[in-house]
Design a protein around this motif. Structure first.
Motif, mmCIF file in Angstrom:
data_model
loop_
_atom_site.group_PDB
_atom_site.id
_atom_site.type_symbol
_atom_site.label_atom_id
_atom_site.label_comp_id
_atom_site.label_asym_id
_atom_site.label_seq_id
_atom_site.Cartn_x
_atom_site.Cartn_y
_atom_site.Cartn_z
ATOM 1 N N VAL A 194 -9.506 1.135 -3.747
ATOM 2 C CA VAL A 194 -8.921 0.352 -2.657
ATOM 3 C C VAL A 194 -7.809 1.154 -1.968
ATOM 4 C CG1 VAL A 194 -7.311 -0.903 -4.178
ATOM 5 C CG2 VAL A 194 -8.025 -1.944 -2.040
ATOM 6 N N HIS A 195 -7.029 1.915 -2.739
ATOM 7 C CA HIS A 195 -6.009 2.797 -2.152
ATOM 8 C C HIS A 195 -6.665 3.889 -1.323
ATOM 9 C CE1 HIS A 195 -2.239 1.551 -3.958
ATOM 10 N NE2 HIS A 195 -2.688 1.655 -5.182
ATOM 11 N N HIS A 196 -7.708 4.521 -1.892
ATOM 12 C CA HIS A 196 -8.330 5.663 -1.220
ATOM 13 C C HIS A 196 -9.013 5.218 0.076
ATOM 14 C CE1 HIS A 196 -8.682 7.213 -5.625
ATOM 15 N NE2 HIS A 196 -7.480 7.385 -5.148
ATOM 16 N N LYS A 253 -3.973 -3.546 -18.830
ATOM 17 C CA LYS A 253 -5.173 -3.710 -19.673
ATOM 18 C C LYS A 253 -6.270 -4.536 -18.984
ATOM 19 C CE LYS A 253 -2.784 -1.741 -22.888
ATOM 20 N NZ LYS A 253 -2.232 -0.749 -21.969
ATOM 21 N N TYR A 254 -5.870 -5.411 -18.036
ATOM 22 C CA TYR A 254 -6.862 -6.350 -17.508
ATOM 23 C C TYR A 254 -8.067 -5.667 -16.834
ATOM 24 C CZ TYR A 254 -4.519 -5.682 -13.014
ATOM 25 O OH TYR A 254 -3.984 -5.125 -11.883
ATOM 26 N N PRO A 255 -7.915 -4.431 -16.265
ATOM 27 C CA PRO A 255 -9.119 -3.825 -15.655
ATOM 28 C C PRO A 255 -10.242 -3.558 -16.654
ATOM 29 C CG PRO A 255 -7.143 -2.753 -14.832
ATOM 30 C CD PRO A 255 -6.708 -3.627 -15.979
ATOM 31 N N TRP A 258 -11.819 -1.992 -7.123
ATOM 32 C CA TRP A 258 -10.783 -2.963 -6.734
ATOM 33 C C TRP A 258 -9.371 -2.499 -7.076
ATOM 34 C CZ3 TRP A 258 -11.937 -6.595 -3.384
ATOM 35 C CH2 TRP A 258 -13.254 -7.043 -3.303
ATOM 36 N N GLU A 259 -9.246 -1.688 -8.118
ATOM 37 C CA GLU A 259 -7.902 -1.264 -8.535
ATOM 38 C C GLU A 259 -7.467 0.065 -7.922
ATOM 39 O OE1 GLU A 259 -5.262 -2.351 -10.871
ATOM 40 O OE2 GLU A 259 -6.178 -4.203 -10.178
ATOM 41 N N GLN A 260 -8.414 1.031 -7.834
ATOM 42 C CA GLN A 260 -8.013 2.379 -7.435
ATOM 43 C C GLN A 260 -8.622 2.801 -6.091
ATOM 44 O OE1 GLN A 260 -6.170 4.711 -9.949
ATOM 45 N NE2 GLN A 260 -5.560 5.207 -7.866
ATOM 46 N N LEU A 285 0.859 -1.202 0.000
ATOM 47 C CA LEU A 285 0.000 0.000 0.000
ATOM 48 C C LEU A 285 0.888 1.243 0.000
ATOM 49 C CD1 LEU A 285 -2.526 -1.672 2.330
ATOM 50 C CD2 LEU A 285 -3.032 -0.865 0.017
ATOM 51 N N ASN A 286 1.436 1.537 -1.148
ATOM 52 C CA ASN A 286 2.469 2.577 -1.257
ATOM 53 C C ASN A 286 1.977 3.972 -0.889
ATOM 54 O OD1 ASN A 286 1.077 1.813 -3.706
ATOM 55 N ND2 ASN A 286 2.174 3.451 -4.737
ATOM 56 N N PHE A 287 0.668 4.235 -1.068
ATOM 57 C CA PHE A 287 0.186 5.586 -0.739
ATOM 58 C C PHE A 287 0.325 5.893 0.747
ATOM 59 C CE2 PHE A 287 -1.440 5.141 -4.942
ATOM 60 C CZ PHE A 287 -1.552 6.423 -5.444
HETATM 61 N N1 LIG Z 1 0.473 0.246 -5.862
HETATM 62 C C1 LIG Z 1 0.288 0.900 -6.983
HETATM 63 O O1 LIG Z 1 0.409 2.115 -7.049
HETATM 64 C C2 LIG Z 1 -0.059 0.112 -8.214
HETATM 65 C C3 LIG Z 1 -0.054 0.702 -9.488
HETATM 66 C C4 LIG Z 1 -0.378 -0.094 -10.574
HETATM 67 C C5 LIG Z 1 -0.690 -1.430 -10.399
HETATM 68 N N2 LIG Z 1 -0.672 -1.955 -9.135
HETATM 69 C C6 LIG Z 1 -0.985 -3.381 -8.908
HETATM 70 O O2 LIG Z 1 0.083 -4.174 -9.391
HETATM 71 C C7 LIG Z 1 -0.419 -5.423 -9.865
HETATM 72 C C8 LIG Z 1 0.015 -5.615 -11.310
HETATM 73 O O3 LIG Z 1 -0.513 -4.545 -12.061
HETATM 74 P P1 LIG Z 1 0.211 -4.027 -13.404
HETATM 75 O O4 LIG Z 1 -0.318 -2.656 -13.635
HETATM 76 O O5 LIG Z 1 1.670 -4.211 -13.321
HETATM 77 O O6 LIG Z 1 -0.415 -5.032 -14.477
HETATM 78 P P2 LIG Z 1 0.195 -5.402 -15.912
HETATM 79 O O7 LIG Z 1 -0.858 -6.130 -16.648
HETATM 80 O O8 LIG Z 1 0.796 -4.181 -16.541
HETATM 81 O O9 LIG Z 1 1.401 -6.370 -15.571
HETATM 82 C C9 LIG Z 1 1.211 -7.633 -14.977
HETATM 83 C C10 LIG Z 1 2.402 -8.502 -15.370
HETATM 84 O O10 LIG Z 1 2.256 -9.739 -14.670
HETATM 85 C C11 LIG Z 1 2.568 -10.768 -15.609
HETATM 86 N N3 LIG Z 1 1.927 -12.012 -15.172
HETATM 87 C C12 LIG Z 1 0.660 -12.437 -15.398
HETATM 88 N N4 LIG Z 1 0.477 -13.672 -14.848
HETATM 89 C C13 LIG Z 1 1.664 -14.000 -14.288
HETATM 90 C C14 LIG Z 1 2.118 -15.140 -13.593
HETATM 91 N N5 LIG Z 1 1.304 -16.167 -13.325
HETATM 92 N N6 LIG Z 1 3.405 -15.154 -13.149
HETATM 93 C C15 LIG Z 1 4.219 -14.119 -13.386
HETATM 94 N N7 LIG Z 1 3.852 -12.998 -14.043
HETATM 95 C C16 LIG Z 1 2.585 -12.946 -14.481
HETATM 96 C C17 LIG Z 1 2.050 -10.281 -16.951
HETATM 97 O O11 LIG Z 1 2.667 -10.950 -18.036
HETATM 98 C C18 LIG Z 1 2.449 -8.804 -16.880
HETATM 99 O O12 LIG Z 1 3.744 -8.579 -17.374
HETATM 100 C C19 LIG Z 1 -1.926 -5.368 -9.661
HETATM 101 O O13 LIG Z 1 -2.270 -5.968 -8.456
HETATM 102 C C20 LIG Z 1 -2.225 -3.878 -9.608
HETATM 103 O O14 LIG Z 1 -3.382 -3.550 -8.862
HETATM 104 C C21 LIG Z 1 -0.353 -1.226 -8.069
#
Ligand SMILES: NC(=O)c1ccc[n+]([C@@H]2O[C@H](COP(=O)([O-])OP(=O)(O)OC[C@H]3O[C@@H](n4cnc5c(N)ncnc54)[C@H](O)[C@@H]3O)[C@@H](O)[C@H]2O)c1
Length: 341
Positions: free
Chosen positions: A181-183, A166-168, A177-179, A123-125
């Motif tokens: 959750v931080h707030h 792209k998955y969202p 669930w993605e955003q 939870l970097n924020f």
């Molecule tokens: N804390 C934050 O500020 C912040 C910001 C963005 C994303 N996130 C979180 O980080 C996580 C990843 O998000 P993202 O934006 O990097 O997604 P993304 O789709 O850009 O990257 C996910 C990566 O995981 C890889 N992957 C998929 N299945 C895998 C497996 N079984 N083993 C290993 N690698 C696998 C994919 O190939 C891809 O390269 C999510 O939980 C997202 O919510 C957090």
């Protein structure tokens, strides 16, 4: 060799920041990278020559000795990784959200507890200087206890942008669930209170690029009667983003006008806001370094685990209550959900 040998799993949008943060760390080093995507592995091979890359975590664990795992993978891919971490007794630092439903998150938390494996959520924020300064304004009681707040985050997020995941696009409730959750986690963390009820409505505007609801409107009541009006939009109709988090406390007001800074406060009788000085910040790096340092402190010095999975369940129960409230069209009481956490 540095004190902590890490395997970084997932080299997408978020994993690339983790790569940078681990490379800069004085205590941690990456001993392997894992990602099924060959393009992502080639990216890591170019930046960290000599560090082996693998398509799957089990292959990496057969070949490389590590002290802990960092998972920056999509939240619906974590089952096998959790099982491997527990089997190999490897502490885990996992990106938020721990899972896409409370029941799965509870199962992971229990698995890790039974295996005696520390499980931290990234939870970097919470590690932003602005967040710490905001929290301090309430813990030192300068302005008295918070009574109400308005948290606004508005953005026109285009998932087709190359630097975004792209998955969202196909998720149910991607914003929550993605955003959000931080707030929602920040609200709990900064005020040190738990949510007791929520009335929420989520929508997906006609121009949305997402299948699930991207816009969230919630009225949340926290312990002590604190009421927060939350508006989080991933599909606003303006390209210019907006952030404002205002808290009205008993003896004054606090306003945060940017996601990563711009904090000011005023006592009730003051004519103008007073800015709070904050140290320099490198976006997505300084905050992520804070997460990694906290994880390392637990593993190397035995410090209490911060952002534990167990604590995260409270935030996820609020996320899930928002989903339920919107579906039912009525207020949801969290006491029942909290009791299950
Ligand atoms: N804390 C934050 O500020 C912040 C910001 C963005 C994303 N996130 C979180 O980080 C996580 C990843 O998000 P993202 O934006 O990097 O997604 P993304 O789709 O850009 O990257 C996910 C990566 O995981 C890889 N992957 C998929 N299945 C895998 C497996 N079984 N083993 C290993 N690698 C696998 C994919 O190939 C891809 O390269 C999510 O939980 C997202 O919510 C957090």
């Amino acid at each position: 060799m540095k004190a902590l040998r890490l395997i970084l799993v997932g080299l997408g949008a978020r994993g690339r920041y983790w790569h940078e943060v681990i490379c800069r760390s004085e205590t941690c080093e990456a001993v392997a990278f894992c990602d099924p995507d060959p393009v992502a592995r080639a990216w890591a091979e170019t930046r960290s020559p000599g560090v082996p890359t693998f398509g799957a975590l089990d292959e990496a664990l057969e070949r490389v000795e590590a002290d802990a795992l960092v998972l920056a993978t999509p939240p619906d891919t974590r089952d096998a990784h959790l099982e491997l971490a527990c089997r190999f007794s490897l502490p885990l630092l996992i990106e938020k959200p721990l899972a896409l439903d409370l029941e799965t998150a509870r199962r992971y938390t229990l698995m890790a507890e039974r295996a005696d494996v520390p499980l931290m959520v990234g939870l970097n924020f919470r590690y932003l200087a602005v967040t710490r300064a905001l929290k301090a304004l309430f813990t030192d009681d300068r302005l008295g206890p918070p009574e109400s707040a308005r948290f606004t985050y508005e953005r026109r997020r285009d998932p087709r942008a190359p630097h975004l995941n792209k998955y969202p696009m196909t998720m149910a409730h991607p914003m929550l669930w993605e955003q959000s959750v931080h707030h929602l986690d920040l609200l709990r963390y900064v005020y040190g209170r738990e949510a007791v009820s929520v009335s929420c409505r989520t929508t997906n505007p006609p121009w949305s690029l997402y299948a699930g609801d991207t816009n969230v409107f919630a009225l949340i009541t926290f312990t002590g009667g604190l009421v927060v009006s939350y508006q989080g939009l991933w599909q606003s109709s303006w390209d210019v983003p907006n952030f404002e988090w205002r808290t009205d406390a008993r003896r004054g007001v606090v306003v945060q006008r940017e996601q990563f800074g711009a904090l000011a406060y005023a006592r009730s009788e003051a004519e103008a806001l007073t800015s709070v000085a904050l140290p320099p910040h490198e976006t997505w790096i300084t905050d992520t370094e804070g997460v990694l340092r906290a994880f390392a402190r637990t593993l190397l010095e035995g410090a209490p685990l911060e952002c534990s999975a167990h604590d995260h369940l409270q935030t996820l129960s609020l996320v899930e209550a928002c989903v339920r409230s919107s579906a039912l069209g009525e207020r949801v009481d969290l006491s029942e959900e909290a009791a299950m956490v």
